[in-house]
Design a protein around this motif. Structure first.
Motif, mmCIF file in Angstrom:
data_model
loop_
_atom_site.group_PDB
_atom_site.id
_atom_site.type_symbol
_atom_site.label_atom_id
_atom_site.label_comp_id
_atom_site.label_asym_id
_atom_site.label_seq_id
_atom_site.Cartn_x
_atom_site.Cartn_y
_atom_site.Cartn_z
ATOM 1 N N SER A 275 0.891 -1.276 0.084
ATOM 2 C CA SER A 275 -0.158 -0.066 -0.052
ATOM 3 C C SER A 275 0.834 1.284 0.053
ATOM 4 C CB SER A 275 -0.771 -0.130 1.405
ATOM 5 O OG SER A 275 -1.861 -1.029 1.044
ATOM 6 N N ALA A 325 -8.024 8.042 4.894
ATOM 7 C CA ALA A 325 -8.988 7.141 4.011
ATOM 8 C C ALA A 325 -7.734 6.167 3.502
ATOM 9 C CB ALA A 325 -9.535 7.769 2.781
ATOM 10 N N LYS A 329 -7.562 2.193 4.039
ATOM 11 C CA LYS A 329 -7.478 1.316 3.065
ATOM 12 C C LYS A 329 -6.531 0.401 2.891
ATOM 13 C CE LYS A 329 -7.362 1.295 -2.250
ATOM 14 N NZ LYS A 329 -7.104 2.161 -3.336
ATOM 15 N N HIS A 332 -7.644 -2.415 5.461
ATOM 16 C CA HIS A 332 -8.545 -3.182 4.913
ATOM 17 C C HIS A 332 -7.740 -4.080 3.895
ATOM 18 C CE1 HIS A 332 -11.761 -1.644 7.323
ATOM 19 N NE2 HIS A 332 -11.972 -0.678 6.591
ATOM 20 N N ASN A 333 -6.661 -3.570 3.205
ATOM 21 C CA ASN A 333 -6.006 -4.536 2.187
ATOM 22 C C ASN A 333 -4.966 -5.423 2.872
ATOM 23 O OD1 ASN A 333 -7.520 -3.844 0.094
ATOM 24 N ND2 ASN A 333 -6.243 -1.895 -0.618
#
Length: 471
Positions: A275, A325, A329, A332-333
């Motif tokens: 990420s 965010a 993110k 969540h990934n």
């Protein structure tokens, strides 16, 4: 080899043939028997072998659901409810064949009451779609399991996720249900009232039943007001124990943290690479605070002092929506980030939950187990409620590797149970954790069997899940 010990059930060939003929005539294009449809609806996100249904029905109305249940009940054929397909313990498999009942087309928001802070939806509505629909009302539905799961599936598996420390789990946020039972009738399990002393709590009976007691056709949910201000950030710690000590102190001091997530050093390494984060590879807490312009900075400052006392690094927080965010993110990934550590290997995600006072010990012992057995397995946890996940990366073609993973899973579950915890905080039992439920529940398992037999005497609802067939 406990985890792959998923045996086919006894098939009712004559009944299946009769149901297929009856539903094909009644439902037309909503009824499908193509191989690709059947394979999609046996999809499991574990390495449990797929067991395909004989047909798929795409229900669009309650009457469609009733037609399927009545036909299957008449011929004693299994019916397996299907939501978004993200179940992790083989809940969607059809060990005895039967009909996969796909609820994704039942996607209407039936009613919103902004004054009462509640909403009624069909089971195919997804979490993200619901919050998009609610955006103009100033309300939101807070349960966030990470995946864009359907509300019906989240209800059936008693889902929770990153916000559970503040807003609770599905069992805390479902007011009532409508359910089609084994006789093909639709019942209501409660009302929109926020509390009731009227009779048995049937709502909680169906929440978390994994489709083994009936088919949910609508869900009435509590809503929350969108916070005036949201702040969040990250804080690194030298050890897992130090991070967990900070979590415990935060909860004990009554700081209303909305999310407090633990990522171990291996998971941080994975998130950095996948990420684009630049965090130090060490145990790290991701946090979020919901409140007002005045309270969010205060809560962040209170946590900063706790982190410092526990040996943590400086708590970097922001109220910038884009920065938050990006951070969440990445969280969540985490699953896909973990998989990317070794793309050639398969991944098996498992979870347990312990009292938060035992979280540090359980995670530390689990990390030692991983190292001693030469496993590659990042850890991420909902630290505020003692729930953590382990993503085991392994060669599913290598029997020795499979044996190592299955041995680890057995030790992990028994470790959590011995610490006063549970074999699953979120993933459910399905097929994969039936043996651990037997160890955890003990004599109470007999009462579960009695309930199942009473509500589903012919065992048509998602058979072979939660409870092993009676021997």
């Amino acid at each position: 080899m406990v985890m792959r010990d998923v045996q086919p059930g006894q098939r009712n060939e004559a009944g299946i043939a009769a149901v297929k003929a009856e539903l094909a005539a009644a439902l037309g294009a909503k009824f499908q028997t193509g191989q690709s449809f059947r394979e999609q609806h046996a999809h499991t996100t574990t390495y449990l072998p797929s067991q395909l249904p004989d047909a798929v029905v795409f229900a669009e109305t309650v009457e469609d659901v009733k037609a399927v249940v009545k036909a299957c009940a008449a011929h004693k054929v299994p019916v397996i409810p299907f939501g978004a397909g993200s179940s992790l313990e083989g809940q969607l498999n059809a060990p005895s064949g039967g009909i996969s009942l796909d609820m994704t087309r039942m996607e209407k928001v039936l009613r919103v009451s902004a004054e009462d802070l509640d909403v009624t939806v069909e089971p195919g509505v997804t979490r993200e779609a619901l919050n998009t629909y609610l955006r103009d009302t100033g309300l939101f539905f807070p349960i966030d399991p990470g995946a864009n799961a359907s509300i019906g599936g989240m209800t059936s598996t008693r889902a929770s996720g990153t916000n559970a420390v503040r807003y609770g789990t599905m069992k805390d946020n479902v007011l009532s249900l409508t359910v089609v039972t084994a006789n093909g009738e639709e019942i209501s399990t409660g009302t929109r009232a926020r509390k009731s002393s009227a009779g048995y709590d049937l709502t909680r009976l169906f929440v978390g039943a994994e489709g083994t007691l009936g088919v949910i056709t609508s869900i009435t949910l509590k809503l929350q007001g969108i916070p005036e201000k949201i702040g969040g950030g990250v804080c690194g710690f030298p050890t897992v124990k130090a991070a967990c000590d900070a979590v415990i102190m935060t909860i004990q001091m009554g700081i209303p943290v909305a999310r407090i997530e633990l990522l171990d050093a291996m998971q941080i390494k994975a998130c950095n690479a996948y990420s684009g984060l630049t965090l130090k590879e060490q145990p790290t807490l991701f946090l979020e605070f919901h409140g007002t312009e005045e309270t969010v900075p205060l809560q962040s400052e209170q946590f900063s002092m706790i982190a410092q006392e526990c040996g943590g690094e400086e708590f970097h927080w922001t109220a910038n929506a884009e920065e938050r965010a990006a951070l969440w993110k990445a969280r969540h990934n985490a699953y896909w980030a973990g998989r990317a550590l070794a793309p050639s290997l398969n991944g098996f995600s498992t979870d347990v939950c312990v009292p938060i006072s035992k979280l540090a010990d359980c995670v530390a012992e689990t990390q030692a187990d991983i190292e001693q057995n030469g496993l590659l397995a990042p850890i991420v946890g909902h630290a505020g409620d003692g729930n953590f996940h382990v993503l085991l990366l392994f060669n599913d073609k290598d029997p020795a590797d499979i044996e190592r993973v299955e041995g680890f899973v057995q030790r992990l579950n028994r470790r959590a149970i011995a610490m006063g915890g549970t074999c699953t905080g979120e993933h459910g039992i399905g097929q994969g954790k039936m043996s651990f439920l037997e160890e955890e529940a003990g004599p109470a398992l007999a009462l579960m069997r009695t309930i199942k037999q009473s509500l589903d005497p012919d065992n048509i609802f998602n058979p072979g899940k939660i409870l092993r067939p009676a021997r």
